[in-house]
Scaffold this motif. Structure first.
Motif, PDB file in Angstrom:
ATOM      1  N   SER A 180     -41.155  41.009   2.909  1.00 15.39           N
ATOM      2  CA  SER A 180     -41.619  39.757   2.220  1.00 15.39           C
ATOM      3  C   SER A 180     -42.981  39.676   3.019  1.00 15.39           C
ATOM      4  O   SER A 180     -43.412  39.455   2.390  1.00 15.39           O
ATOM      5  N   ALA A 181     -42.831  38.929   4.189  1.00 14.80           N
ATOM      6  CA  ALA A 181     -44.051  37.987   4.759  1.00 14.80           C
ATOM      7  C   ALA A 181     -45.517  39.297   5.137  1.00 14.80           C
ATOM      8  O   ALA A 181     -46.019  38.299   5.877  1.00 14.80           O
ATOM      9  N   ILE A 182     -45.132  41.069   5.201  1.00 17.37           N
ATOM     10  CA  ILE A 182     -46.182  41.475   5.281  1.00 17.37           C
ATOM     11  C   ILE A 182     -47.614  40.814   4.947  1.00 17.37           C
ATOM     12  O   ILE A 182     -47.346  41.323   3.608  1.00 17.37           O
ATOM     13  N   LYS A 183     -48.612  41.578   5.520  1.00 17.06           N
ATOM     14  CA  LYS A 183     -49.401  40.477   4.632  1.00 17.06           C
ATOM     15  C   LYS A 183     -50.669  41.688   3.718  1.00 17.06           C
ATOM     16  O   LYS A 183     -51.099  42.481   5.523  1.00 17.06           O
ATOM     17  N   PRO A 184     -50.746  42.346   2.812  1.00 15.00           N
ATOM     18  CA  PRO A 184     -51.251  43.787   2.706  1.00 15.00           C
ATOM     19  C   PRO A 184     -52.994  43.899   2.970  1.00 15.00           C
ATOM     20  O   PRO A 184     -53.135  43.139   3.131  1.00 15.00           O
TER      21      PRO A 184
ATOM     22  N   LYS B 168     -47.213  50.112  10.526  1.00 17.50           N
ATOM     23  CA  LYS B 168     -46.638  49.430  12.030  1.00 17.50           C
ATOM     24  C   LYS B 168     -45.845  48.055  11.569  1.00 17.50           C
ATOM     25  O   LYS B 168     -44.548  48.090  11.902  1.00 17.50           O
ATOM     26  N   ASP B 169     -46.099  47.427  10.280  1.00 17.09           N
ATOM     27  CA  ASP B 169     -45.447  45.942  10.573  1.00 17.09           C
ATOM     28  C   ASP B 169     -44.232  46.351   9.104  1.00 17.09           C
ATOM     29  O   ASP B 169     -43.340  45.868   9.838  1.00 17.09           O
ATOM     30  N   VAL B 170     -44.277  47.254   8.346  1.00 15.73           N
ATOM     31  CA  VAL B 170     -42.848  47.459   7.840  1.00 15.73           C
ATOM     32  C   VAL B 170     -42.132  48.312   8.367  1.00 15.73           C
ATOM     33  O   VAL B 170     -40.680  48.321   8.533  1.00 15.73           O
TER      34      VAL B 170
ATOM     35  N   LYS C 262     -41.345  47.781  11.497  1.00 23.93           N
ATOM     36  CA  LYS C 262     -40.820  47.022  12.231  1.00 23.93           C
ATOM     37  C   LYS C 262     -39.970  45.774  11.644  1.00 23.93           C
ATOM     38  O   LYS C 262     -39.032  45.193  11.974  1.00 23.93           O
ATOM     39  N   ALA C 263     -40.598  45.397  11.117  1.00 19.66           N
ATOM     40  CA  ALA C 263     -39.787  44.829   9.691  1.00 19.66           C
ATOM     41  C   ALA C 263     -38.455  45.258   8.626  1.00 19.66           C
ATOM     42  O   ALA C 263     -37.443  44.351   9.296  1.00 19.66           O
ATOM     43  N   ALA C 264     -38.596  46.528   8.631  1.00 18.65           N
ATOM     44  CA  ALA C 264     -37.200  47.422   7.957  1.00 18.65           C
ATOM     45  C   ALA C 264     -36.299  48.073   9.165  1.00 18.65           C
ATOM     46  O   ALA C 264     -35.388  48.171   8.128  1.00 18.65           O
ATOM     47  N   HIS C 265     -36.561  48.461  10.029  1.00 23.77           N
ATOM     48  CA  HIS C 265     -35.961  49.327  10.740  1.00 23.77           C
ATOM     49  C   HIS C 265     -35.155  48.705  10.871  1.00 23.77           C
ATOM     50  O   HIS C 265     -33.858  49.592  11.524  1.00 23.77           O
ATOM     51  N   PRO C 266     -34.269  47.259  11.402  1.00 20.63           N
ATOM     52  CA  PRO C 266     -33.519  47.002  12.127  1.00 20.63           C
ATOM     53  C   PRO C 266     -32.525  46.735  10.671  1.00 20.63           C
ATOM     54  O   PRO C 266     -31.328  47.115  10.997  1.00 20.63           O
ATOM     55  N   LEU C 267     -33.233  46.808   9.768  1.00 20.46           N
ATOM     56  CA  LEU C 267     -32.172  46.580   8.803  1.00 20.46           C
ATOM     57  C   LEU C 267     -31.158  48.041   8.541  1.00 20.46           C
ATOM     58  O   LEU C 267     -30.287  47.957   7.861  1.00 20.46           O
ATOM     59  N   VAL C 268     -32.248  48.647   8.859  1.00 25.05           N
ATOM     60  CA  VAL C 268     -31.675  50.247   8.332  1.00 25.05           C
ATOM     61  C   VAL C 268     -30.547  50.578   9.230  1.00 25.05           C
ATOM     62  O   VAL C 268     -29.600  51.851   8.874  1.00 25.05           O
ATOM     63  N   LYS C 269     -30.529  50.716  10.341  1.00 24.05           N
ATOM     64  CA  LYS C 269     -30.457  50.863  12.100  1.00 24.05           C
ATOM     65  C   LYS C 269     -28.594  50.293  11.568  1.00 24.05           C
ATOM     66  O   LYS C 269     -27.970  50.831  11.126  1.00 24.05           O
ATOM     67  N   THR C 270     -28.548  48.289  10.715  1.00 26.41           N
ATOM     68  CA  THR C 270     -27.864  48.272  10.678  1.00 26.41           C
ATOM     69  C   THR C 270     -26.863  48.303   9.028  1.00 26.41           C
ATOM     70  O   THR C 270     -25.808  48.901   9.323  1.00 26.41           O
ATOM     71  N   HIS C 271     -27.637  49.853   8.166  1.00 32.54           N
ATOM     72  CA  HIS C 271     -26.683  49.683   7.293  1.00 32.54           C
ATOM     73  C   HIS C 271     -26.508  51.512   7.329  1.00 32.54           C
ATOM     74  O   HIS C 271     -25.222  51.671   6.939  1.00 32.54           O
ATOM     75  N   LEU C 272     -27.030  51.887   8.259  1.00 31.56           N
ATOM     76  CA  LEU C 272     -26.725  53.462   8.913  1.00 31.56           C
ATOM     77  C   LEU C 272     -24.787  53.180   9.837  1.00 31.56           C
ATOM     78  O   LEU C 272     -24.167  53.457   9.441  1.00 31.56           O
ATOM     79  N   LYS C 273     -25.251  51.929  10.544  1.00 32.72           N
ATOM     80  CA  LYS C 273     -24.221  51.182  11.080  1.00 32.72           C
ATOM     81  C   LYS C 273     -22.691  51.474  10.504  1.00 32.72           C
ATOM     82  O   LYS C 273     -21.271  51.786  11.065  1.00 32.72           O
ATOM     83  N   VAL C 274     -22.926  50.335   9.950  1.00 29.24           N
ATOM     84  CA  VAL C 274     -21.635  49.901   8.514  1.00 29.24           C
ATOM     85  C   VAL C 274     -22.021  51.023   7.611  1.00 29.24           C
ATOM     86  O   VAL C 274     -19.539  50.948   7.581  1.00 29.24           O
ATOM     87  N   ALA C 275     -22.562  52.293   7.524  1.00 28.30           N
ATOM     88  CA  ALA C 275     -21.833  53.026   6.211  1.00 28.30           C
ATOM     89  C   ALA C 275     -20.991  53.825   7.451  1.00 28.30           C
ATOM     90  O   ALA C 275     -19.955  54.391   6.877  1.00 28.30           O
ATOM     91  N   LYS C 276     -21.253  54.102   8.244  1.00 27.81           N
ATOM     92  CA  LYS C 276     -20.477  54.974   9.335  1.00 27.81           C
ATOM     93  C   LYS C 276     -18.897  54.442   9.551  1.00 27.81           C
ATOM     94  O   LYS C 276     -18.206  54.807   9.893  1.00 27.81           O
ATOM     95  N   GLU C 277     -18.907  52.970  10.074  1.00 22.58           N
ATOM     96  CA  GLU C 277     -17.677  52.361   9.726  1.00 22.58           C
ATOM     97  C   GLU C 277     -16.860  52.572   8.888  1.00 22.58           C
ATOM     98  O   GLU C 277     -15.634  52.525   8.637  1.00 22.58           O
TER      99      GLU C 277
END
Length: 219
Positions: free
Chosen positions: A57-61, A185-187, A189-204
């Motif tokens: 949300s904090a990304i400024k277009p 790049k900002d997108v 940087k902001a979204a990739h950590p959560l994508v990785k988190t959801h992937l990890k949790v889904a595998k669990e």
């Protein structure tokens, strides 16, 4: 004496009730029936999602024009996110496991926020993003609508939770390494950590299913 006996009886009853309640809570915490998503507590998972949403949300277009390569990357992010959003909307309504519902709801929130930000960025740069799901997404939605119960849960977590996030993980990595536009790049940087988190949790969650149980049980 009679008053003392009544008071003592009440104290004993309250004591037994308190012990029983504590034991029940302990058992629930151990099983994680509704308080765990994968190996994360529900509260910790919620905090991760809120942090990711705030970062996006904090990304400024900016109005800087995109190269054709960057436009292609933006389209890949948008299409992948739209598929995740559409199938997760169905899972929120149709999943039989509370844990899968929580995963789906987090995905809906993530992709709704990401989609809105991508559109904001695209509008600022004069780019038109897809406004409706592509054929692949529509086919997946149709297939999921024909399933129910544990079969539905398993397909959703494997196809969206794992495979879908593996694709988004790869796209986000590509954006971070090769995109030239600062907003893209900002997108990532902001979204990739959560994508990785959801992937990890889904595998669990898949691992739990393979072990013969899904946390949360059936409706």
């Amino acid at each position: 004496m009679k008053t003392k006996s009544i008071a003592l009886g009440l104290l004993m009853a309250l004591s037994v009730t308190s012990v029983t309640f504590a034991q029940q809570n302990s058992g629930m915490a151990g099983s994680g029936s509704t308080n765990m998503v994968g190996k994360e507590s529900k509260s910790a998972f919620d905090r991760m999602n809120q942090k990711g949403a705030a970062a996006v949300s904090a990304i400024k277009p900016t109005s800087a024009k995109l190269s054709s390569a960057d436009q292609d990357l933006m389209m890949q992010v948008a299409k992948g996110g739209m598929m995740q959003l559409e199938v997760s909307k169905i899972a929120v309504q149709s999943a039989s496991s509370d844990e899968v519902k929580q995963l789906a709801q987090a995905e809906v929130q993530e992709q709704t926020g990401l989609s809105a930000k991508l559109k904001e960025i695209a509008d600022a740069k004069g780019v038109t993003l897809p406004s409706s799901p592509d054929a692949e997404t529509q086919a997946m939605v149709t297939k999921m609508q024909g399933l129910s119960g544990a079969d539905f849960d398993k397909m959703y977590v494997q196809e969206s939770g794992v495979k879908g996030h593996e694709k988004l993980d790869a796209v986000m990595s590509q954006v971070k390494s090769s995109a030239s536009d600062s907003n893209l790049k900002d997108v990532a940087k902001a979204a990739h950590p959560l994508v990785k988190t959801h992937l990890k949790v889904a595998k669990e969650v898949v691992s739990k299913m393979s072990g013969g149980s899904t946390s949360g049980g059936s409706k």
